[in-house]
Design an enzyme around this catalytic site. Sequence first.
Site, PDB file in Angstrom:
ATOM      1  N   ARG A  88      87.135  55.618 -15.507  1.00 22.58           N
ATOM      2  CA  ARG A  88      88.177  55.643 -14.487  1.00 22.58           C
ATOM      3  C   ARG A  88      87.770  54.786 -13.303  1.00 22.58           C
ATOM      4  O   ARG A  88      86.677  54.896 -12.774  1.00 22.58           O
ATOM      5  CB  ARG A  88      88.418  57.071 -14.001  1.00 22.58           C
ATOM      6  N   ARG A  98      96.076  55.259 -15.004  1.00 24.82           N
ATOM      7  CA  ARG A  98      94.692  55.696 -15.038  1.00 24.82           C
ATOM      8  C   ARG A  98      94.237  56.012 -16.464  1.00 24.82           C
ATOM      9  O   ARG A  98      95.030  56.472 -17.289  1.00 24.82           O
ATOM     10  CB  ARG A  98      94.456  56.893 -14.122  1.00 24.82           C
ATOM     11  N   ASP A 103      92.719  67.422 -13.658  1.00 23.30           N
ATOM     12  CA  ASP A 103      93.082  68.218 -12.481  1.00 23.30           C
ATOM     13  C   ASP A 103      92.706  69.679 -12.701  1.00 23.30           C
ATOM     14  O   ASP A 103      93.080  70.265 -13.721  1.00 23.30           O
ATOM     15  CB  ASP A 103      94.599  68.152 -12.232  1.00 23.30           C
TER      16      ASP A 103
HETATM   17  N1  ROI Z   1     103.293  61.035 -14.965  1.00 17.05           N
HETATM   18  C1  ROI Z   1     103.116  61.657 -16.153  1.00 17.05           C
HETATM   19  N2  ROI Z   1     104.142  61.724 -17.011  1.00 17.05           N
HETATM   20  N3  ROI Z   1     101.925  62.229 -16.489  1.00 17.05           N
HETATM   21  C2  ROI Z   1     100.855  62.191 -15.636  1.00 17.05           C
HETATM   22  O1  ROI Z   1      99.773  62.725 -15.966  1.00 17.05           O
HETATM   23  C3  ROI Z   1     101.007  61.555 -14.382  1.00 17.05           C
HETATM   24  N4  ROI Z   1      99.989  61.498 -13.494  1.00 17.05           N
HETATM   25  C4  ROI Z   1     100.110  60.926 -12.322  1.00 17.05           C
HETATM   26  C5  ROI Z   1     101.397  60.234 -11.894  1.00 17.05           C
HETATM   27  C6  ROI Z   1     101.102  58.777 -11.680  1.00 17.05           C
HETATM   28  C7  ROI Z   1     101.891  60.903 -10.635  1.00 17.05           C
HETATM   29  N5  ROI Z   1     102.440  60.342 -12.894  1.00 17.05           N
HETATM   30  C8  ROI Z   1     102.259  60.972 -14.086  1.00 17.05           C
HETATM   31  O2  ROI Z   1      99.105  60.924 -11.484  1.00 17.05           O
END
Ligand code: ROI
Length: 165
Positions: A88, A98, A103
């Site tokens: 990352r 990414r 999380d």
């Molecule tokens: N959108 C989706 N569908 N899944 C994600 O894990 C995700 N993660 C993010 C952002 C860019 C907000 N959008 C995402 O960090």
Amino acid sequence: MNHATLITAYIGLGSNLAEPLTQLQTACAAIANLAQVEELACSSFYQSAPVGPQDQPDFVNAVMAISTDLAALDLLACLQKIEQEQGRVRTGIRWGARTLDLDLLLYGEQQINLPTLTVPHPEIRNRAFVLYPLCEIAPALFIPTLGAIDTLIANCPSAALKKLA
Ligand code: ROI
């Protein structure tokens, strides 16, 4: 493990670069292999359009349940290390693509408000790509401050989330 202090925690996994499915499978195994962590469950993998800027590839997401006696900040540090190990790069672009996002969604019933960590994760209720896999592995979950998972789901359209085989 110190079984007197075991906590059930939920981790959200996401990737939209460099073979997302493989990234998630590798991350799942890395989390399960952490000292002081036992895997309880991992959801199916779900593909979805990006939330936020649309000019990036679709994401693959999943949620994992673990049992751990790591303190929340120590668990967070372990997750960030796995993100780094899987290449990352923090570009500073908000909501950008990414290779791996891990999380810490929930840590037992605890509410944590620190500069580096907010639990329950503040975006859970707005994100189908978290709620649906979370509900798959914890259908009776009650989230501190947010409420019952089935009520949250009822208020969050599935947003063309596609369960991968
Ligand atoms: N959108 C989706 N569908 N899944 C994600 O894990 C995700 N993660 C993010 C952002 C860019 C907000 N959008 C995402 O960090």
